[in-house]
Design an enzyme around this catalytic site. Structure first.
Site: not given
Ligand code: 3H9
Length: 704
Positions: A411, A432, A444, A482
């Site tokens: 991540s 991800h 992702e 993130n």
């Protein structure tokens, strides 16, 4: 006829209207104009005893053309009046259905006198998902055909039903075994022959019984709880009109409601997301039909929460999975969590017992990496630690067969470094998934510097195949989501240090519509996970040289307050219920003193929203400028499908345009003055600066 997309033919005394507007025969202005011409011809064609409506290609009309709704003077009335002409035709009109008969497509079908469909046809009224109500008599015809309770259910949820259920409910008159066109023509001949009055859905009575009243009352109450989705209330009002008013009055009211909803910010946002999700699947520079690798079997390293959840996605669509773990105990635990998840779905009636067993039988556990050798794709889902992942990637590089794809579920880590560790970086891609991986829609797909085009294409198609919404991200810390989360959490912590309390921050952010405030979210995902990422970045020298940066998460971790799982984090917990914890105030006050941060009592909700959301938006714009995300819409999809961002706000980039980019830029400047800007936290990205200066919108931006 001159318009090719709608043709009229007369074959042996039966008029035939053929619609051909790929990919989904949406009702564009041209289709509506073509239909009008075709109906003109049929009305004048006295040799036609009946009319059949049929669509070429993969589906009957799947609805109004959503792109058309942006046209300033768009109006449903011309199409509705066409439907009234079909309905009022004294000669029978038959619709032959296949594929997905949705929205305006179902409205078109319901205006016909007889409907037959292929067995795998699915039908629905999904307008609500676009913030709309059925705008061409659907709210008036459907209750007349199926009754108010089911009509409300279908229109308020937007769910699809099978041809069999539609037949049982009264939407369909028959199911065609094959060749729906031939059977439709036969039905038209039969009806013309019988010479009976046609059955018009507009003239059916709507039952106003107790079940109707109860369904309306419940739907009204539910709609009132969701003021951000005005279509819900509008649907209930239009159905009430179907019960209480003549058809034409109900129709007029429906048209007025549609006009208002179409212009509402909610519908604009949802329409934006409809197209953004589909556009995100396109990879610039790669053809949509481009080569991909075959994936018939999947391996997963790590049967923890993530690995197990990822495995379920594949088993759900019939792909066999090998789950590899280090110990027998971990493997058994992982598989039993998966079984429990499936059984919980079965208990709720979402899955049959046989289906549970079928899916479990596709999941095979192993303690031997060698069992991954025959897999077409292997996903590593081990602990988020660079050295552990690097080691696993190196082993996979050796074990996986030639041509197999190696996907990392990291991540935050550098996919390029992990790819190099495999010794075959062209085979490597990031996938991800978001926790819980069997539920969250976003994936992702991280494109490494050396990821082969067919590997990227395969990952995107596979993600769609398992029902996910994939978005491509370039390699950077945290990828799209993130990375944007970082300034958001940073400001959450600074506000705590300055005197805001977790519940105030969460309430402010949840009032914006976010599914969960940042403190509750951190407690749920694990304070330890967040702290380890921060500590890892500190070791790697990636943090800003700010001694007060993310000190709260690190302190809580050091104190063993790991969040919900330890019953204490930003909150204390009674079961899963977060409760305010005075200790947090003391911890933050001590940290503030240590770092020379003044405590305040005047923090307003607006400040919380601006300080969390505007740097997040700024980071998103920076990501676009760097080419990490291809398009603004991709960022919106990431946040709405993976981070609980309210879909009725369209995502952070769409929201940024609603706020105004110059307002955002000025607000960043304001906080730079108020808080100081030693570490560049409030510096507007170059792209934001230039768009704000020229009055442009980020949604309209494309990379040159
Ligand atoms: C409505 O009908 C209002 C009426 O009551 C009143 C007015 C008459 N319009 O999803 P896919 C495109 S509101 C324009 O990837 P799938 C889509 O963008 C409408 N375009 O395929 C994509 O284009 P591209 C009510 C549409 O097989 C391509 O078709 N109807 C529309 O996974 C393939 O789509 C709906 O809300 C449209 N209506 O799923 C139905 N529909 O390839 C919305 C699709 O260039 N659509 N496109 O990216 C769906 O649910 C799915 O697309 C469908 C196919 C199930 C049809």
């Amino acid at each position: 006829m001159s318009l090719n997309i709608v043709r009229y033919e007369n074959g042996n005394g039966i008029g035939l209207v053929l619609i051909s507007n790929p990919p989904v025969n949406a009702l564009s202005a041209e289709v509506v104009a073509g239909l009008r011409k075709a109906v003109d011809i049929f009305e004048a064609d006295t040799s036609a005893k009946a009319l059949v409506l049929h669509c070429e290609g993969r589906t009957f009309v799947a609805g109004g053309d959503i792109a058309n709704f942006e046209t300033p003077n768009f109006d449903t009335r011309p199409f509705s009046s066409l439907l009234s002409r079909l309905d009022e035709s004294p000669r029978p009109v038959v619709a032959t259905l296949h594929g997905t008969v949705l929205g305006g497509g179902l409205e078109l079908a319901m205006s016909c006198h007889h409907r037959l469909a292929l067995p795998d046809t699915r039908l629905g009224m999904p307008e609500v998902k676009l913030g709309l109500l059925p705008g061409s008599q659907g709210t008036q015809r459907l209750p007349r055909l199926v009754g108010v309770p089911l009509a409300l259910d279908l229109m308020l949820t937007g769910r699809f039903i099978s041809a069999q259920d539609a037949l049982a409910a009264g939407i369909l008159d028959e199911i065609a075994s094959d060749d729906s066109l031939a059977l439709g023509i036969a039905a038209a001949e039969r009806l013309a022959e019988a010479n009976l009055p046609v059955r018009r859905s507009s003239t059916l009575n709507v039952s106003a019984d107790a079940a109707t009243r109860q369904a309306l009352a419940e739907a009204t109450a539910r709609a009132a709880k969701k003021p951000n989705y005005p279509a819900l209330g509008a649907i209930v009002r239009a159905v009430e009109a179907a019960v209480n008013l003549p058809f034409s009055d109900g129709e007029e009211m429906e048209a007025r409601e549609f006009d208002q909803l179409r212009l509402s910010s909610t519908s604009r946002a949802l329409r934006h997301l409809f197209f953004a999700e589909r556009t995100a699947a396109r990879i610039p520079g790669l053809s949509r039909e481009g080569a991909a690798r075959e994936v018939h079997s999947v391996g997963i390293v790590g049967a923890g929460t993530m690995g197990g959840g990822i495995a379920m996605n594949f088993a759900n669509v019939g792909i066999p999975v090998v789950l590899v773990e280090a110990t027998d105990e971990a493997l058994k635990r992982g598989l039993s969590v998966v079984r429990n998840n499936y059984e919980a779905s079965a208990a709720k009636g979402k899955l049959s017992k046989e289906e549970v067993e079928k899916r479990m039988s596709l999941l095979n556990g192993s303690l031997d990496y060698g069992s991954l050798a025959s897999c077409d794709l292997v996903v590593e889902a081990v602990f988020e630690d660079f050295y552990i992942k690097k080691d696993v990637c190196a082993r996979l590089g050796q074990i996986c067969k030639k041509g197999a794809i190696i996907a990392t579920n990291t991540s935050t880590l550098d996919v390029d470094l992990l790819a190099e560790a495999t010794g075959r970086p062209a085979d490597v891609v990031g996938m991800h998934f978001f926790s819980p991986a069997n539920v969250m829609r976003l994936v992702e797909v991280v494109r490494g510097a050396r990821t082969a085009p067919d590997v990227l294409t395969t990952a995107m198609r596979l993600a769609r195949r398992i029902g996910k919404v994939p978005v491509v991200s370039g390699v950077c810390y945290g990828f799209i989501g993130n990375r944007m989360l970082d300034p958001y959490i940073r400001e959450m912590e600074f506000l705590l240090l300055e005197g805001a309390e977790p519940q105030q921050i969460d309430n402010a952010i949840e009032s914006l519509g976010m599914a969960m405030g940042p403190c509750r979210m951190s407690d749920l995902s694990g304070v330890d996970i967040g702290a380890k990422v921060v500590n890892g970045r500190l070791e790697a020298g990636e943090l800003p040289p700010d001694p007060s940066y993310r000190v709260v998460v690190r302190k809580l971790f050091a104190l063993g307050r790991c969040g919900q799982k330890t019953k204490a984090g930003y909150y204390r917990y009674d079961g899963r219920t977060p409760l305010p914890d005075p200790k947090i105030v003391d911890i933050c006050a001590d940290l503030a003193r240590e770092h020379g941060i003044a405590r305040r009592r005047d923090i307003k909700d607006q400040e919380i929203i601006e300080r969390l959301m505007y740097p997040l938006i700024n980071e998103g714009i920076q990501i676009l400028d760097e080419g990490i995300a291809y398009r603004p819409g991709d960022i919106d999809v990431v946040w709405t499908a993976g981070y609980g961002f309210p879909d009725y706000r369209g995502g952070p980039m769409f929201m940024a345009d609603q706020i105004g980019l110059s307002e955002i830029k000025n607000t960043l400047d304001h906080y730079a003055r108020m808080r100081g800007n030693q570490f560049g936290y409030w510096t507007a990205s170059r792209l934001l600066e230039s768009l704000a200066a020229t009055g442009q919108r980020i949604s309209a931006w494309t990379k040159q």
